[in-house]
Design an enzyme around this catalytic site. Structure first.
Site, PDB file in Angstrom:
ATOM      1  N   GLU A 220      -1.642  -8.994   4.858  1.00 57.40           N
ATOM      2  CA  GLU A 220      -1.502  -9.082   6.604  1.00 57.40           C
ATOM      3  C   GLU A 220      -3.011  -8.923   7.301  1.00 57.40           C
ATOM      4  O   GLU A 220      -2.595  -9.091   8.469  1.00 57.40           O
ATOM      5  CB  GLU A 220      -0.409  -7.929   6.938  1.00 57.40           C
ATOM      6  CG  GLU A 220      -0.810  -6.552   6.931  1.00 57.40           C
ATOM      7  CD  GLU A 220      -0.974  -5.779   5.691  1.00 57.40           C
ATOM      8  OE1 GLU A 220      -0.746  -6.065   4.451  1.00 57.40           O
ATOM      9  OE2 GLU A 220      -0.811  -4.362   5.723  1.00 57.40           O
TER      10      GLU A 220
ATOM     11  N   CYS B 234       0.916  -1.232   0.296  1.00 53.89           N
ATOM     12  CA  CYS B 234       0.011  -0.058   0.054  1.00 53.89           C
ATOM     13  C   CYS B 234       0.787   1.304  -0.017  1.00 53.89           C
ATOM     14  O   CYS B 234       1.804   1.377  -1.003  1.00 53.89           O
ATOM     15  CB  CYS B 234      -0.876  -0.048   1.078  1.00 53.89           C
ATOM     16  SG  CYS B 234      -2.312   1.081   1.132  1.00 53.89           S
TER      17      CYS B 234
ATOM     18  N   HIS C 277      -3.941  -5.769   1.199  1.00 53.98           N
ATOM     19  CA  HIS C 277      -3.425  -5.959   2.311  1.00 53.98           C
ATOM     20  C   HIS C 277      -3.407  -7.536   2.827  1.00 53.98           C
ATOM     21  O   HIS C 277      -4.186  -7.934   3.631  1.00 53.98           O
ATOM     22  CB  HIS C 277      -4.026  -5.200   3.657  1.00 53.98           C
ATOM     23  CG  HIS C 277      -3.677  -3.786   3.352  1.00 53.98           C
ATOM     24  ND1 HIS C 277      -2.515  -3.123   3.780  1.00 53.98           N
ATOM     25  CD2 HIS C 277      -4.350  -2.680   2.843  1.00 53.98           C
ATOM     26  CE1 HIS C 277      -2.614  -1.840   3.573  1.00 53.98           C
ATOM     27  NE2 HIS C 277      -3.634  -1.538   2.817  1.00 53.98           N
TER      28      HIS C 277
END
EC number: 6.3.5.3
Lengths: 233, 734
Positions: free
Chosen positions: A208, A86, A206
Site C-alpha cells: 500500500e 504487517c 507494505h
C-alpha cells in the site's frame, strides 16, 4: 469493491491503506473502530499495519481479543476476504485465522527498507494481478516479521499452494540464509501466506505504500487491482 | 519531613544567591518547598534562556511566509494551498547520555508534542546526532541505545523518520547530542496557540498519569556532568509511544471541533511550565487543584506533581460548554481526562493540594523578572587559512579511506531501523537526495527537509561555522529543486559561565544571522542546550564542539519533480560554483594527514545565493537529472556518492591547472553543486549569462568512477567500503 479497514488503538498505517484503496478502487473504505461489533456489508476487510496496543505483550496479541474480532471470525467462517498487512498479519496469526507466528527479526533489530517479493501462486484474489514468478518491490517496516511454523504446517502451506509471496533478490533469487534476499530470516523466505480457503491473506511488507506514481512507484498496484477484479465480478 | 528553605537549599535546586534574593523580593516572604521548586525550574537555563536570550534576539525571524516565529511551541510557515508547515528541533542531550534509549525516545516524543499541540498532524521526523569517537569504548552503547530509542518511539507513533545527520568526534565522548526535529501540517486557519483566555474556563489535563519520573529534569539539563552522571538516572523520563499515538489522534479529533481555547504540551518542567506559560501568555491567573491530577503512584506531594516530567501529557483550556464532548473523545481513546483547575483573574498561579495552598506566585514577575544575563565573553582569534599540504597518499587511496570513515560512511544501518515509509508520502528517503522529500497529503506539494551543521568548522571559527550550517541547509534544499523557507535551530554549547564558550555562542549566532539574512531564511523556532560539558574526576571540563544544528524546511510545487543524487547513464556532469581547494578543517586533512587545523572554508553568502538560485532555476526548467552539493569530503566525495546512489559510473576530465590535484578533489569549498545534465554546453552557456562559475567535470558512463589519469574504482567496490563501517563498528556481521 466495498472495503473496510479495522482501526485498533496504535494502528498507524490505516490512512496509507485507505489512500491506496481509494486511489485504486475509486471508493473510500469504511474505517471500523475496534470496539464496533458489526462489519456490515463488505467485500474485503483489511487489518492494517501499526503497533496495536503498542505491541505490548506480543505483536498483535491484544488486538486479537478486541470486540471486533469475533465479528471478523464470523466473516471468515462465511468465506469473507480478509487482508492483514504487517501488524494485521500478526493479528491474524494471533487470532489463528492464519497458521504460524511472527518472531523477532533474525538480526534482532527493527528493519525498514525496500525488499523484493516473488509471487508464488498467482491464482488467488490477492495475487492474480501478477503472474507466478513475478518480482515486485515493497517497503517493509517491522521488528517482528520472522515467519515461523511447525514443519508440518510449512509442508502443508507449500503443498497446498498457500505461500503467496516469498522474499527474494531483485532478480527473483530466493535464498533463505542470505539476509539480502530474506531480510528478517523467515522460514522458507515466507513473506505472505493464505488461509485454507485462500480468502484470508497475511503479509509483512507494505504494497500500500507503493501505489502512487507521484511518490515514486506503482509496484503495489496489482494487489489492489486484482482484488477489485476478483471481488466485484 | 521538615526542610529549612533558604539560599542553600535554593542553590541545590540550581538557583544562585542573587536569583534567590530576587525570588524573596517577588514573594515578600520565604517560599514554600513547592514554590521554590517552581521558581527553580522556571528560572533554569533550559526554561528561561537566561544566558542566551540577549543573543537570540538578534536573529532574523520574519518573512512574508512566516505565520508564527519563535515564542510559540513551534514555528509556522505558509506553504500555500491554505496549508502551514509547523516545525521545531529540540535537544535531549543530557538524558541521552545517562540513559540513551529513553533519553532519545522521549526526545522524539517531546518534539512531536510541540508540533501536534499546535494542531498539526506530524508528517516527518529528523534527527541530528553527535556521538563520541568511534574508537572510544562507550560510544557503541550510546549509538545503539539512541538509535533504538528513536526508532522505538518514532516507528510506533507512525511518523516516518526521513532524515538527519550523524557525526563522531572525541569531544562528544561524555556528552552526545540528540537533536530531534518534527514537521507537521495544519490548515493555516486552524493553528492552536497556548495563550489562555476566559476567566472561569476549565483547565483540563489529558494523557498519561503523573508519576515521579523526570523530577527536576530541566535543572539537570542545565548543569554540566561530572563522574556521577549515572546517579542522575532517576531524572530521566520514560516514554510510552503507544500513549503518544493515542494522544495525537485524540487531540487531532478534538481539534477538529472548536472546543479548545488554548493548549500546551507538558514538556520540560511539566505541569509547572505549561500552566505558567498558558496563563502568563494570556495575562490571566490559574488555579490548579492537584487532588484531581491523575496520579500513577500514591502520596505524591505538590512539589513532585508540579515538577514531574512524566511524558505524554497535555494541558488545555476548554470552552466550558464543550467539556463533556471533549471528555468523550479522550475516553474513546482510553486516555485520562481530568478538570484540574480553572482560569482566574488573580494574576497568580495558585496550587492547592489536600485543601492546602501549596503555592501562590504572581505570574507577571515570575516571567518578567526571570534572570537574564549578558555573560562575559572572550572571542578567540580564528585560525588562518592554510596552504594545501602535500598529498601523502594519492587520490584513490584518499577516496577509499574517506568513503569508509565514520563521518562519511553510509548511514543505512541507522536509517534501516527507522520506519521511513509510513504515511505513504515519502518521495525521497534518506540518502536519495540532499534533503528528504515528503509529499503533503491531498496535494502535489513536497516538503524538503534537512538538518545540518559542521561542528569542526564551528570549533575553528564559530562565526564562519554558524553561517556555514545555515548555508549548507539552504543548499541541500536547493539541490532538490525546492525553495528554502525557514529554519529551526538547536544550539548546543558548553558552559556559558565560561567566557570562551559564551564567545563561541555569540559568534555562531552572528554567523547564523548573517546567513539567514542573506538567504531570506528566517529562524522560526529553536532550542538552546548549554552546559554540554563533562567534568572528569581530575576536575578538567571537556566541552563539546560548538554545534548549532540547523533544521530546515523548503517546499517544491510538485514532489514528483524533486531531484535526487542518482545520476542516469550518459549525462554530462557539471560543476556549479568555484573550487579554490579549501583543505583547512577538511575531512581529507583529518583522515589522511591526521590534522585538525586551519580556517574552515570561506563563506561567500552572495555567491551562495547566486549559485543556488541558478541551480534551482535550472531544475525548474527541467535541465537537471541529478544534483548533489559539495560538503564533507569535497568534490570527489560528492561524485562518489552520486555513483553509489545510482550504480552508474563516470569518466572525469583532468582537473584545471593552478590547483594541487588533491585540493581540487578534496577541498570543502562552499556554494558548489555537481549537476548531471543532458547537455553541458547549454548549461555552461546559461551559467555564463548568469555570471555563475561552472565547468564540465565529465560524463556519466559505465559502472566505475574513472579519472583522466587512469584511476578506476567500481561502484560496487565504493558501496562495499561505504557500507562496511557501521555493521563492523556495532559488531554485527553484514
Amino acid at each position: 469493491m466495498k472495503a473496510g479497514i479495522v482501526v485498533f488503538p496504535g494502528t498507524n498505517r490505516e490512512r496509507d491503506m485507505a489512500h491506496a484503496l481509494k486511489l485504486i478502487t475509486g471508493h473510500a473504505p469504511r474505517m471500523i473502530w475496534h470496539h464496533e461489533t458489526s462489519l456490515g456489508d463488505l467485500d474485503l476487510v483489511v487489518l492494517p499495519g501499526g503497533f496495536s496496543f503498542g505491541d505490548y505483550l506480543r505483536s498483535g496479541a491484544m488486538a486479537a481479543h478486541s470486540p471486533i474480532m469475533a465479528e471478523i471470525r464470523r466473516f471468515a467462517e462465511k468465506g469473507g476476504h480478509i487482508l492483514g498487512v504487517c501488524n494485521g498479519f500478526q493479528v491474524l496469526t494471533e487470532s489463528h485465522l492464519l497458521p504460524g507466528a511472527l518472531l523477532r527479526n533474525a538480526g534482532l533489530r527493527f528493519l525498514s527498507q525496500d525488499c523484493h517479493l516473488k509471487v508464488e501462486n498467482a491464482t488467488t484474489p490477492y495475487t492474480r494481478g501478477w503472474k507466478s514468478g513475478d518480482v515486485f518491490r515493497a517497503p517493509l517496516a517491522h521488528g517482528d516479521g520472522n515467519y515461523t511454523a511447525s514443519p508440518e504446517t510449512l509442508q502443508r502451506l507449500e503443498g497446498e499452494g498457500r505461500v503467496a509471496f516469498r522474499y527474494s533478490t531483485a532478480s527473483g533469487h530466493v535464498s533463505h540464509d542470505d539476509r539480502h534476499a530474506n531480510p528478517n530470516g523467515s522460514a522458507l523466505s515466507i513473506a505472505g501466506i493464505l488461509s485454507e480457503n485462500g480468502r484470508v491473506c497475511g503479509l509483512m511488507p507494505h504494497p500500500e505504500n507503493l501505489v502512487d506514481p507521484e511518490i515514486g512507484a506503482t509496484d503495489g498496484v496489482p494487489l489492489f487491482k486484482g482484488l477489485v477484479e476478483a471481488l466485484v465480478a | 519531613m521538615t526542610v529549612t528553605i533558604d539560599a542553600k537549599l535554593a542553590q541545590s535546586f540550581g538557583l544562585t544567591g542573587g536569583e534567590y534574593d530576587k525570588l524573596l523580593t517577588i514573594m515578600g516572604r520565604t517560599p514554600s518547598f513547592a514554590e521554590l521548586g517552581i521558581f527553580s525550574v522556571m528560572w533554569s537555563e533550559h526554561c528561561s534562556y537566561k544566558s542566551s536570550r540577549v543573543h537570540l534576539k538578534t536573529l532574523p525571524t520574519k518573512a512574508p511566509w512566516v505565520i508564527h516565529g519563535p515564542g510559540e511551541n513551534a514555528g509556522v510557515v505558509d506553504i500555500g494551498e491554505g496549508l502551514a508547515a509547523i516545525f521545531k528541533m529540540e535537544s535531549h542531550n543530557h538524558p541521552s547520555f545517562i540513559e540513551p534509549y529513553q533519553g532519545a525516545a522521549t526526545g522524539v516524543g517531546g518534539i512531536l508534542r510541540d508540533v501536534f499541540t499546535m494542531g498539526a498532524r506530524p508528517v516527518a521526523n529528523l534527527n541530528a546526532l553527535r556521538f563520541g569517537d568511534a574508537k572510544h569504548s562507550g560510544t557503541r552503547r550510546v549509538v545503539d541505545g539512541v538509535v533504538r530509542g528513536i526508532g522505538g518511539y518514532g516507528n510506533c507513533v507512525g511518523v516516518p523518520t526521513v532524515g538527519g545527520e550523524v557525526n563522531f568526534h572525541k569531544a562528544y565522548d561524555g556528552n552526545p547530542l540528540v537533536n530531534a526535529m518534527t514537521v507537521g501540517i495544519a490548515r493555516k486557519d486552524k493553528i492552536f496557540l497556548s495563550a489562555a483566555a476566559g476567566i472561569g474556563n476549565p483547565v483540563v489535563y489529558v494523557g498519561s498519569k503523573t508519576g515521579r519520573d523526570g523530577i527536576h529534569g530541566a535543572t539537570m539539563s542545565s548543569a554540566e556532568f561530572d563522574d556521577k552522571a549515572a546517579s542522575k538516572r532517576p531524572t530521566v523520563q520514560v516514554g510510552d509511544p503507544f500513549i503518544e499515538k493515542l494522544l495525537i489522534e485524540a487531540c487531532l479529533e478534538l481539534m477538529a471541533t472548536d472546543a479548545i481555547v488554548a493548549i500546551q504540551d507538558m514538556g520540560a518542567a511539566g505541569l509547572t511550565s505549561s500552566a505558567v506559560e498558558m496563563a502568563g501568555k494570556g495575562g490571566v491567573g490559574i488555579e490548579l487543584n492537584l487532588d484531581a491530577v491523575p496520579q500513577r503512584e500514591p502520596n505524591m506531594t505538590a512539589y513532585e506533581m508540579m515538577l514531574s516530567e512524566s511524558q505524554e501529557r497535555m494541558l488545555m483550556v476548554l470552552k466550558p460548554e464543550r467539556t463533556e464532548e471533549a471528555r468523550r473523545i479522550f475516553e474513546k481513546w482510553e486516555l485520562d481526562f481530568a478538570i484540574v483547575g480553572k482560569l482566574t483573574d488573580s494574576g497568580h498561579i495558585t496550587v492547592i493540594h489536600n485543601g492546602v495552598t501549596e503555592a501562590n506566585i504572581p505570574l507577571a514577575p515570575l516571567a518578567d523578572e526571570a534572570p537574564i544575563y549578558n555573560r562575559p565573553m572572550v572571542h578567540a582569534e580564528p585560525p588562518r587559512h592554510i596552504s594545501p599540504p602535500a598529498d601523502p597518499v594519492g587520490i584513490e587511496h584518499a577516496l577509499l579511506t574517506l568513503i569508509g570513515c565514520p563521518d562519511l560512511a553510509s548511514r543505512s544501518w541507522i536509517w534501516n531501523q527507522y520506519d521511513g515509509s509510513v504515511g505513504g508520502n515519502t518521495a525521497r528517503r534518506p540518502g536519495a537526495a540532499d534533503a528528504a522529500i515528503v509529499r503533503v497529503d491531498g496535494t502535489r506539494l513536497g516538503l524538503a527537509l534537512t538538518t545540518d551543521c559542521t561542528p569542526r568548522y564551528c570549533q575553528a571559527d564559530p562565526k564562519a561555522g554558524g553561517a556555514q550550517a545555515v548555508a549548507e541547509a539552504w543548499r541541500n534544499i536547493t539541490a532538490t529543486g525546492a525553495k528554502p523557507l525557514a529554519v529551526t535551530d538547536n544550539l548546543n554549547f558548553g558552559n556559558p559561565e565560561r567566557p570562551e564558550i559564551m564567545g563561541q555562542f555569540a559568534d555562531a549566532i552572528k554567523g547564523m544571522g548573517d546567513a539567514c539574512r542573506a538567504l531570506d531564511f528566517p529562524v522560526v523556532s529553536g532550542n538552546v542546550s548549554l552546559y554540554n560539558e563533562t567534568r572528569s574526576p581530575t576536575g578538567l571540563a571537556q566541552a563539546i564542539l560548538p554545534t548549532p544544528a540547523i533544521g530546515a524546511l523548503g517546499v517544491i510545487a510538485d514532489a514528483s519533480k524533486s531531484i535526487g543524487l542518482a545520476m542516469p547513464d550518459n549525462h554530462d556532469l557539471v560543476l556549479v560554483g568555484e573550487i579554490r581547494g579549501e583543505l583547512g578543517q577538511s575531512l581529507w586533512l583529518r583522515e589522511i594527514c591526521h590534522k585538525e587545523e586551519g580556517a574552515p572554508p570561506r563563506i561567500d553568502l552572495v555567491a551562495e545565493r547566486h549559485n543556488g538560485d541558478f541551480v534551482r532555476a535550472q531544475i525548474e526548467a527541467g535541465h537537471v537529472a541529478a544534483c548533489h552539493d559539495i560538503a564533507d569530503g569535497g568534490l570527489m566525495i560528492t561524485i562518489a556518492e552520486m555513483v553509489m546512489a545510482s550504480g552508474v559510473g563516470c569518466e572525469l576530465l583532468a582537473p584545471p591547472h593552478g590547483l594541487p590535484i588533491h585540493a581540487f578533489w578534496y577541498g570543502e569549498d562552499q556554494a558548489c553543486y555537481v549537476i548531471a545534465t543532458k547537455n553541458a554546453k547549454a548549461m555552461l552557456s546559461a551559467a555564463e549569462k548568469a555570471h555563475v562559475p561552472a565547468r564540465k567535470l565529465g560524463h556519466s558512463k559505465g559502472t566505475s568512477l574513472k579519472m583522466a589519469d587512469g584511476m578506476s574504482v567500481s561502484a560496487s567496490r565504493l558501496r562495499e567500503i561505504n557500507e562496511a563501517f557501521f555493521p563492523k563498528f556495532m559488531g554485527e556481521g553484514a
